[in-house]
Design a protein around this motif. Structure first.
Motif, PDB file in Angstrom:
ATOM      1  N   GLU A   1       0.826  -1.206   0.000  1.00 44.06           N
ATOM      2  CA  GLU A   1       0.000   0.000   0.000  1.00 44.06           C
ATOM      3  C   GLU A   1       0.862   1.259   0.000  1.00 44.06           C
ATOM      4  OE1 GLU A   1      -3.834   1.844   2.450  1.00 44.06           O
ATOM      5  OE2 GLU A   1      -2.734   0.103   3.217  1.00 44.06           O
ATOM      6  N   ASN A   2       1.928   1.281   0.802  1.00 44.31           N
ATOM      7  CA  ASN A   2       2.803   2.449   0.834  1.00 44.31           C
ATOM      8  C   ASN A   2       3.527   2.653  -0.496  1.00 44.31           C
ATOM      9  OD1 ASN A   2       2.053   2.998   3.419  1.00 44.31           O
ATOM     10  ND2 ASN A   2       4.028   2.538   4.366  1.00 44.31           N
ATOM     11  N   LEU A   3       3.899   1.577  -1.127  1.00 43.73           N
ATOM     12  CA  LEU A   3       4.536   1.703  -2.435  1.00 43.73           C
ATOM     13  C   LEU A   3       3.562   2.300  -3.461  1.00 43.73           C
ATOM     14  CD1 LEU A   3       6.564  -1.642  -2.669  1.00 43.73           C
ATOM     15  CD2 LEU A   3       7.449   0.671  -2.291  1.00 43.73           C
ATOM     16  N   LYS A   4       2.291   1.906  -3.380  1.00 44.06           N
ATOM     17  CA  LYS A   4       1.286   2.471  -4.265  1.00 44.06           C
ATOM     18  C   LYS A   4       1.058   3.950  -3.958  1.00 44.06           C
ATOM     19  CE  LYS A   4       0.027  -1.127  -6.721  1.00 44.06           C
ATOM     20  NZ  LYS A   4       0.146  -1.158  -8.214  1.00 44.06           N
ATOM     21  N   VAL A   5       1.055   4.306  -2.669  1.00 45.17           N
ATOM     22  CA  VAL A   5       0.869   5.706  -2.270  1.00 45.17           C
ATOM     23  C   VAL A   5       2.010   6.565  -2.804  1.00 45.17           C
ATOM     24  CG1 VAL A   5       0.867   7.271  -0.297  1.00 45.17           C
ATOM     25  CG2 VAL A   5      -0.551   5.222  -0.261  1.00 45.17           C
ATOM     26  N   CYS A   6       3.236   6.089  -2.641  1.00 45.21           N
ATOM     27  CA  CYS A   6       4.389   6.860  -3.118  1.00 45.21           C
ATOM     28  C   CYS A   6       4.357   7.056  -4.640  1.00 45.21           C
ATOM     29  CB  CYS A   6       5.684   6.174  -2.715  1.00 45.21           C
ATOM     30  SG  CYS A   6       6.025   6.227  -0.952  1.00 45.21           S
ATOM     31  N   GLU A   7       3.874   6.066  -5.347  1.00 42.94           N
ATOM     32  CA  GLU A   7       3.880   6.130  -6.803  1.00 42.94           C
ATOM     33  C   GLU A   7       2.701   6.908  -7.353  1.00 42.94           C
ATOM     34  OE1 GLU A   7       3.861   3.066 -10.662  1.00 42.94           O
ATOM     35  OE2 GLU A   7       3.803   2.299  -8.597  1.00 42.94           O
ATOM     36  N   ILE A   8       1.489   6.635  -6.825  1.00 39.19           N
ATOM     37  CA  ILE A   8       0.284   7.213  -7.415  1.00 39.19           C
ATOM     38  C   ILE A   8      -0.098   8.536  -6.755  1.00 39.19           C
ATOM     39  CG2 ILE A   8      -2.167   6.812  -7.844  1.00 39.19           C
ATOM     40  CD1 ILE A   8      -1.542   3.821  -7.964  1.00 39.19           C
ATOM     41  N   GLU A   9      -0.197   8.554  -5.432  1.00 35.60           N
ATOM     42  CA  GLU A   9      -0.673   9.749  -4.732  1.00 35.60           C
ATOM     43  C   GLU A   9       0.421  10.813  -4.597  1.00 35.60           C
ATOM     44  OE1 GLU A   9      -2.772   9.098  -1.124  1.00 35.60           O
ATOM     45  OE2 GLU A   9      -3.699   7.230  -1.812  1.00 35.60           O
ATOM     46  N   LEU A  10       1.627  10.386  -4.257  1.00 36.15           N
ATOM     47  CA  LEU A  10       2.700  11.360  -4.042  1.00 36.15           C
ATOM     48  C   LEU A  10       3.448  11.699  -5.326  1.00 36.15           C
ATOM     49  CD1 LEU A  10       4.166  10.058  -0.672  1.00 36.15           C
ATOM     50  CD2 LEU A  10       2.145  11.481  -1.098  1.00 36.15           C
ATOM     51  N   GLY A  11       3.368  10.853  -6.326  1.00 34.86           N
ATOM     52  CA  GLY A  11       3.931  11.165  -7.624  1.00 34.86           C
ATOM     53  C   GLY A  11       5.420  10.926  -7.772  1.00 34.86           C
ATOM     54  N   PHE A  12       5.985  10.069  -6.966  1.00 39.76           N
ATOM     55  CA  PHE A  12       7.415   9.773  -7.100  1.00 39.76           C
ATOM     56  C   PHE A  12       7.625   8.757  -8.223  1.00 39.76           C
ATOM     57  CE2 PHE A  12       7.383  11.220  -2.642  1.00 39.76           C
ATOM     58  CZ  PHE A  12       8.431  12.132  -2.690  1.00 39.76           C
ATOM     59  N   LYS A  13       8.772   8.869  -8.880  1.00 39.50           N
ATOM     60  CA  LYS A  13       9.142   7.906  -9.905  1.00 39.50           C
ATOM     61  C   LYS A  13       9.737   6.649  -9.272  1.00 39.50           C
ATOM     62  CE  LYS A  13      10.160  11.643 -13.178  1.00 39.50           C
ATOM     63  NZ  LYS A  13      11.193  12.291 -14.021  1.00 39.50           N
ATOM     64  N   ALA A  14       9.901   5.605 -10.068  1.00 37.67           N
ATOM     65  CA  ALA A  14      10.395   4.323  -9.557  1.00 37.67           C
ATOM     66  C   ALA A  14      11.796   4.451  -8.988  1.00 37.67           C
ATOM     67  CB  ALA A  14      10.356   3.284 -10.674  1.00 37.67           C
ATOM     68  N   ASN A  15      12.666   5.172  -9.693  1.00 33.88           N
ATOM     69  CA  ASN A  15      14.029   5.319  -9.185  1.00 33.88           C
ATOM     70  C   ASN A  15      14.075   6.190  -7.931  1.00 33.88           C
ATOM     71  OD1 ASN A  15      13.315   7.603 -10.640  1.00 33.88           O
ATOM     72  ND2 ASN A  15      15.422   8.064 -11.251  1.00 33.88           N
ATOM     73  N   GLU A  16      13.156   7.155  -7.839  1.00 35.85           N
ATOM     74  CA  GLU A  16      13.082   7.983  -6.629  1.00 35.85           C
ATOM     75  C   GLU A  16      12.601   7.150  -5.437  1.00 35.85           C
ATOM     76  OE1 GLU A  16      12.165  12.374  -8.606  1.00 35.85           O
ATOM     77  OE2 GLU A  16      10.500  11.075  -7.971  1.00 35.85           O
ATOM     78  N   ILE A  17      11.612   6.321  -5.672  1.00 40.82           N
ATOM     79  CA  ILE A  17      11.128   5.432  -4.591  1.00 40.82           C
ATOM     80  C   ILE A  17      12.242   4.496  -4.146  1.00 40.82           C
ATOM     81  CG2 ILE A  17       9.506   3.597  -4.041  1.00 40.82           C
ATOM     82  CD1 ILE A  17       7.515   4.890  -5.953  1.00 40.82           C
ATOM     83  N   GLN A  18      12.991   3.982  -5.096  1.00 36.50           N
ATOM     84  CA  GLN A  18      14.099   3.089  -4.755  1.00 36.50           C
ATOM     85  C   GLN A  18      15.120   3.797  -3.870  1.00 36.50           C
ATOM     86  OE1 GLN A  18      17.293   2.148  -7.694  1.00 36.50           O
ATOM     87  NE2 GLN A  18      16.416   0.045  -7.616  1.00 36.50           N
ATOM     88  N   HIS A  19      15.473   5.036  -4.238  1.00 40.24           N
ATOM     89  CA  HIS A  19      16.434   5.784  -3.434  1.00 40.24           C
ATOM     90  C   HIS A  19      15.883   6.090  -2.038  1.00 40.24           C
ATOM     91  CE1 HIS A  19      19.687   8.575  -2.557  1.00 40.24           C
ATOM     92  NE2 HIS A  19      18.763   9.473  -2.175  1.00 40.24           N
TER      93      HIS A  19
END
Length: 426
Positions: free
Chosen positions: A305-323
């Motif tokens: 759920e947090n990964l989905k929030v970071c990607e969809i709601e917060l708008g972070f890219k995949a590499n940003e989420i990874q970092h």
């Protein structure tokens, strides 16, 4: 001739009835004497006396023996009367019961050795006085057997009577927390410390867990005491095969007590999930798990759920989420509402772009109230400037993690008293 025989029969019957009443009266006199003697005060341990039919155990035993003795004499007497052919149909009736006419023998009819009643012991009990006090030595000598309670709602009633619970308390285990969990108290009472608990503690010590952490581990995971040593060793060997050092494994077990309760298959699936979901290397996967070992123990639903929030709601890219995850693994298990609230204030109120938040992801793990108070104070002073391309730039990590005094003197250029007065206006 017939009248003479009838007179003789009446005379014999009268004599027999007279003896019957005499013997019966003597018998009940003896019974009443025993009742009177045994109805004496009984001394108990708190120097008080209880009156009534509370007879001492020895007195009660002698009374039963006395009654059995008279019962045996009655049987013997009836047998001897039957042999001699003496029969009678007379019945002696009292207010309490009905007794057959065959007589009980008096004390004179029986030998002294068979009929002697130890009245000396009864007299000794009768000599006890309600005002008599026991000595300190007698009081110390009074002891009651240690009996395990049959049922209780608290483990504290069993601590003094269970070696396992006593040793667990000495190790620092919080029993009041364990007794609130279903069936855990019963499980602990069934464990033998030497056979069940001690081998697991020695195993944890061999893994590298410090003695001071035993209480914490068992308080949060008492079921580790029921795991087989073979399974525990197998899971430790698996972690070593994944290049986790002995010090890292000891730290992981100390901070995540349930880690060794999971099978090798589950541990392997969890490591594979993080590696594939975040596109991490083996070393990065090992790094985030070592820093936050509960990632291998908890549910995967909050993480997804947090990964989905970071990607969809917060708008972070995949590499940003990874970092962000590599830098702050706690983001994966953070509260969704808190994570969204902090990002909204950073991005929409403070106007901080995504790439700066990615550069300082620790800010997502801070307290919302501290972030809000410090930004508002800087904005009040006209110093809220977070763009590194402009002068008087303030980095997010210094904004959040500096102590209040350093924040006021270095960033706000104000006194600590002014900052505290400003907080009262919010």
């Amino acid at each position: 001739m017939a009248s003479t025989c009838a007179q003789l029969c009446l005379r014999c019957r009268g004599l027999l009835c007279s003896k019957t009443l005499t013997s019966t009266g003597q018998y009940y006199a003896q019974v009443r004497h025993c009742n009177t003697v045994t109805k004496v005060p009984t001394k108990i341990s708190n120097r008080l006396f209880m009156w009534g039919n509370h007879t001492a155990p020895q007195t009660r035993l002698r009374w039963k023996q006395h009654m059995c003795y008279y019962s045996d004499l009655t049987v013997k007497y009836l047998t001897s009367e039957a042999k001699e052919g003496k029969h009678t149909e007379d019945v002696v009736r009292t207010d309490v019961a009905v007794y057959p006419a065959p007589l009980l023998p008096t004390r004179d009819d029986v030998s002294t050795t068979e009929n002697q009643v130890s009245l000396a012991d009864l007299d000794a009990v009768a000599e006890l006085s309600a005002l008599e006090e026991i000595t300190d030595e007698e009081a110390v000598g009074i002891s009651s057997p240690s009996v395990m309670p049959l049922a209780s709602t608290s483990l504290r009633d069993y601590v003094d009577k269970s070696e396992t619970l006593t040793k667990l308390v000495q190790l620092g285990v919080d029993l009041w927390k364990l007794e609130q969990r279903p069936h855990v108290g019963s499980m602990l009472l069934k464990l033998d410390f030497s056979k069940d608990v001690a081998p697991r503690l020695l195993f944890l010590k061999e893994v590298g867990v410090e003695d001071s952490r035993f209480g914490y581990i068992i308080t949060r995971n008492p079921f580790i005491l029921t795991e087989s040593l073979e399974n525990l060793q197998t899971r430790v060997n698996y972690l070593k095969s994944k290049k986790f050092s002995s010090e890292t494994i000891a730290s992981m077990v100390s901070r995540a007590p349930y880690l060794l309760n999971f099978s090798v298959k589950r541990l392997d699936n969890r490591l594979g999930f993080y590696q594939q979901q975040l596109s991490l290397s083996t070393s990065n996967t090992r790094n985030i798990v070592a820093r936050l070992p509960r990632l291998l123990c908890g549910s995967l639903e909050p993480v997804k759920e947090n990964l989905k929030v970071c990607e969809i709601e917060l708008g972070f890219k995949a590499n940003e989420i990874q970092h962000i995850v590599i830098t702050v693994p706690k983001v994966l298990t953070a509260n969704k509402r808190k994570l969204t609230q902090i990002f909204d204030f950073l991005h929409n109120t403070m106007k901080v772009p995504h790439h700066l938040i990615t550069k300082f992801p620790q800010v997502l793990n801070t307290k919302y109230l501290r972030l809000r108070e410090r930004h508002c104070f800087l904005e009040y002073l006209g110093k809220a400037q977070y763009d590194p391309a402009l002068p008087n730039y303030i980095s997010l990590d210094r904004l959040v993690f500096l102590p209040d005094e350093t924040f006021c003197t270095d960033l706000a250029l104000a006194t600590l008293e002014d900052y505290y007065l400003f907080q009262k206006t919010l």
